[in-house]
Motif scaffolding. Sequence first.
Motif, mmCIF file in Angstrom:
data_model
loop_
_atom_site.group_PDB
_atom_site.id
_atom_site.type_symbol
_atom_site.label_atom_id
_atom_site.label_comp_id
_atom_site.label_asym_id
_atom_site.label_seq_id
_atom_site.Cartn_x
_atom_site.Cartn_y
_atom_site.Cartn_z
ATOM 1 N N ALA A 61 0.797 -1.084 -0.178
ATOM 2 C CA ALA A 61 0.043 0.104 -0.078
ATOM 3 C C ALA A 61 0.849 1.110 0.009
ATOM 4 O O ALA A 61 1.960 1.561 0.767
ATOM 5 C CB ALA A 61 -0.812 -0.025 1.128
ATOM 6 N N HIS A 73 -4.400 7.782 3.882
ATOM 7 C CA HIS A 73 -3.656 6.522 4.176
ATOM 8 C C HIS A 73 -3.347 6.417 5.656
ATOM 9 O O HIS A 73 -3.782 5.275 6.130
ATOM 10 C CB HIS A 73 -2.414 6.517 3.337
ATOM 11 C CG HIS A 73 -1.711 5.050 3.472
ATOM 12 N ND1 HIS A 73 -0.549 4.612 2.910
ATOM 13 C CD2 HIS A 73 -2.202 3.781 4.073
ATOM 14 C CE1 HIS A 73 -0.383 3.459 3.090
ATOM 15 N NE2 HIS A 73 -1.504 2.811 3.719
ATOM 16 N N HIS A 127 -9.549 -0.086 3.304
ATOM 17 C CA HIS A 127 -8.679 1.239 2.484
ATOM 18 C C HIS A 127 -9.754 1.878 2.097
ATOM 19 O O HIS A 127 -10.852 1.282 1.600
ATOM 20 C CB HIS A 127 -7.935 0.536 1.422
ATOM 21 C CG HIS A 127 -6.479 -0.162 1.871
ATOM 22 N ND1 HIS A 127 -5.524 0.769 2.056
ATOM 23 C CD2 HIS A 127 -6.394 -1.166 2.323
ATOM 24 C CE1 HIS A 127 -4.487 -0.087 2.723
ATOM 25 N NE2 HIS A 127 -4.967 -1.364 2.501
ATOM 26 N N ARG A 131 -5.300 1.566 -3.650
ATOM 27 C CA ARG A 131 -4.100 2.356 -3.342
ATOM 28 C C ARG A 131 -2.859 1.034 -3.123
ATOM 29 O O ARG A 131 -1.724 1.295 -2.636
ATOM 30 C CB ARG A 131 -3.639 3.177 -1.956
ATOM 31 C CG ARG A 131 -4.076 2.399 -0.585
ATOM 32 C CD ARG A 131 -3.412 3.378 0.356
ATOM 33 N NE ARG A 131 -4.206 4.618 0.484
ATOM 34 C CZ ARG A 131 -5.355 4.770 1.224
ATOM 35 N NH1 ARG A 131 -5.610 4.035 2.166
ATOM 36 N NH2 ARG A 131 -5.605 6.021 1.486
ATOM 37 N N VAL A 132 -3.335 -0.252 -3.600
ATOM 38 C CA VAL A 132 -2.405 -1.049 -3.285
ATOM 39 C C VAL A 132 -1.618 -1.715 -4.687
ATOM 40 O O VAL A 132 -2.226 -2.225 -5.469
ATOM 41 C CB VAL A 132 -3.144 -2.479 -2.732
ATOM 42 C CG1 VAL A 132 -2.053 -3.582 -2.517
ATOM 43 C CG2 VAL A 132 -3.774 -2.136 -1.380
ATOM 44 N N SER A 383 -1.813 -4.988 3.533
ATOM 45 C CA SER A 383 -0.845 -4.430 2.567
ATOM 46 C C SER A 383 0.017 -3.278 3.060
ATOM 47 O O SER A 383 0.800 -2.760 2.526
ATOM 48 C CB SER A 383 -1.573 -3.751 1.188
ATOM 49 O OG SER A 383 -1.611 -5.184 0.442
ATOM 50 N N ASN A 384 -0.125 -3.049 4.491
ATOM 51 C CA ASN A 384 0.789 -2.151 5.067
ATOM 52 C C ASN A 384 2.040 -2.771 5.651
ATOM 53 O O ASN A 384 3.274 -2.133 6.230
ATOM 54 C CB ASN A 384 0.043 -1.490 6.185
ATOM 55 C CG ASN A 384 -0.425 -0.093 6.097
ATOM 56 O OD1 ASN A 384 -0.415 0.326 4.875
ATOM 57 N ND2 ASN A 384 -1.007 0.537 6.845
#
Length: 530
Positions: A61, A73, A127, A131-132, A383-384
């Motif tokens: 991300a 974010h 999310h 944004r991934v 995804s962080n």
Amino acid sequence: MGGACTSAGALIHLQTDFLIIGSGIAALRAAVELAGAGDVLILTKSEPAEGNTGYAQGGIAAAVAPDDAPALHAADTIGAGAGLCDEPAVRVLVEEGPRYVRELIDWGTAFDRQPDGSLSLAREGAHSVRRVLHARDATGREIGGVLGRRTAAQTGLRMVSHALACALVTEHGRCCGVLFLTEQGEAGRVDAAATLMATGGAGQVYAETTNPEVTTGDGVRMAFAAGAAVADLEFVQFHPTVLDVPGAPRFLLSEALRGEGAQLVNAAGDRFMVREDPLGELAPRDRVARAIVRERERTGHAVFLSLQHLGADAVHARFPLISDACRRAGLDLARDRIPVSPAAHYVMGGVAADLDGHTSVPGLFAAGEVACTAVHGANRLASNSLLEGLVFGARAGAAMRAWDRDTSGWRGPEGIDLASIQPDNKRRESLTMTMRDVQRLMWRNVALFREAGALGHAAAELEAAWLGLPDGAPVSIDGARHASLVTVAFLMARAALRREESRGTHFRVDCPQRDDHVWRKHCGDVLMQP
Ligand SMILES: Cc1cc2nc3c(=O)[nH]c(=O)nc-3n(C[C@H](O)[C@H](O)[C@H](O)COP(=O)(O)OP(=O)(O)OC[C@H]3O[C@@H](n4cnc5c(N)ncnc54)[C@H](O)[C@@H]3O)c2cc1C
């Protein structure tokens, strides 16, 4: 200090300026940062690509889209973290993240693109925008490959694979290297000016996990034994959708599937997430995972992911690895309903580290999944974690470069409520548990639904097993694996018992409410040296 290697009897003796334990995204990004600063030695216990990074599917991300911003974010990350994200850490992650991701692209990372050449961005649970960045469903392998090639070309860097770090060496409370064991049965020692723990997660503590064999929590065990503070170990993320076919491996079915429209249905075809949660299938992972377990219990039948309403060709093209895994289990990802259940996936807690990777032990740094910067709070946003490894790996590398000049030491995370553990007080009550016993106990008593009785039982059994571990550094690879599982499971069960509320991934059936008044704080443990 040069990259010297001597062998005294069976003991291999290596010297380096910078030692990195592990070869995932955090380790490799730190190694890049150390280029030109001195000799770098990477120890990794299996093949270099073996670790959670190599298995990461969905993506990484970063606020790179025109309709996105680091502040958005940050808001999503903090929202998922259920009141426990360290906001300065989140700011670093989301503000520095795009720069490090663009750097990955400059170094050749082939993220998927739209026909017009712009980045193809996926949306995942919790999310607010797409944004991934992803490379089909093998994003971690793509990024790991790029970083691996970059570090391989670096002068002064050496990687020793199939070498398991088994204990840190400390002198006067300062970390000055590590003891290791090779698969050939040799033992060794590395002397280093600065050591980075980048050993990844601890999913193997549970009977059901998405994580590969190497994730036994060695880093937490070694750091804790050396006197480092550990924190937030009650927070373990359970991924809601793992392939659940008897006899087939528990293959992860990425959240990106739901991001692309996959639905969760019960055996009657009812989309139960729609009535369970306003965010439906894209609710945070803990809520989806608990809803799946409750639906299975309510109906007495399996729960499925269904992509039958999506185009089959597009599904197979976007998710080739997952399609293959389903095919091996006799299922067509696009046409069949895929049985799913939750499994342990990611550990939010770990070795307490500040924004530059300093731990409470001078000379020891930590980054990636093994570390607890509190950037994910009580629940990680999807995804962080690849982003965390990238950003905090680079920052730890930069801090190690400056280590000799840097006397400021450990600065966080802020406000951990630390309890002390005494190793020797109950020696006589020690108990032996096999690794399988530990994994089953953790899955039964310290998983998605927790309560005081089961947690107390697990914590007591695990404490007795921990007290029964042999003194000193493990002398075999199996011994190290066993010691890690017992120690980390004990610390997790103890932390889960202590936190008498529900927050993020930590759900206590007996205290189902979040209690900000008492529990909006980080809790940790530190070992009192005998
Ligand atoms: C199936 C799966 C899918 C995932 N998908 C995503 C995703 O899409 N996006 C995302 O952001 N995150 C994802 N994650 C999480 C993410 O992959 C990890 O959190 C991240 O890669 C951790 O990176 P790391 O560098 O900290 O650790 P790792 O990549 O796990 O690397 C740890 C390294 O340490 C080595 N090691 C461990 N112990 C020792 C020891 N004692 N001595 C020497 N070496 C040791 C290991 O062999 C390994 O090389 C996923 C995880 C899994 C399991």
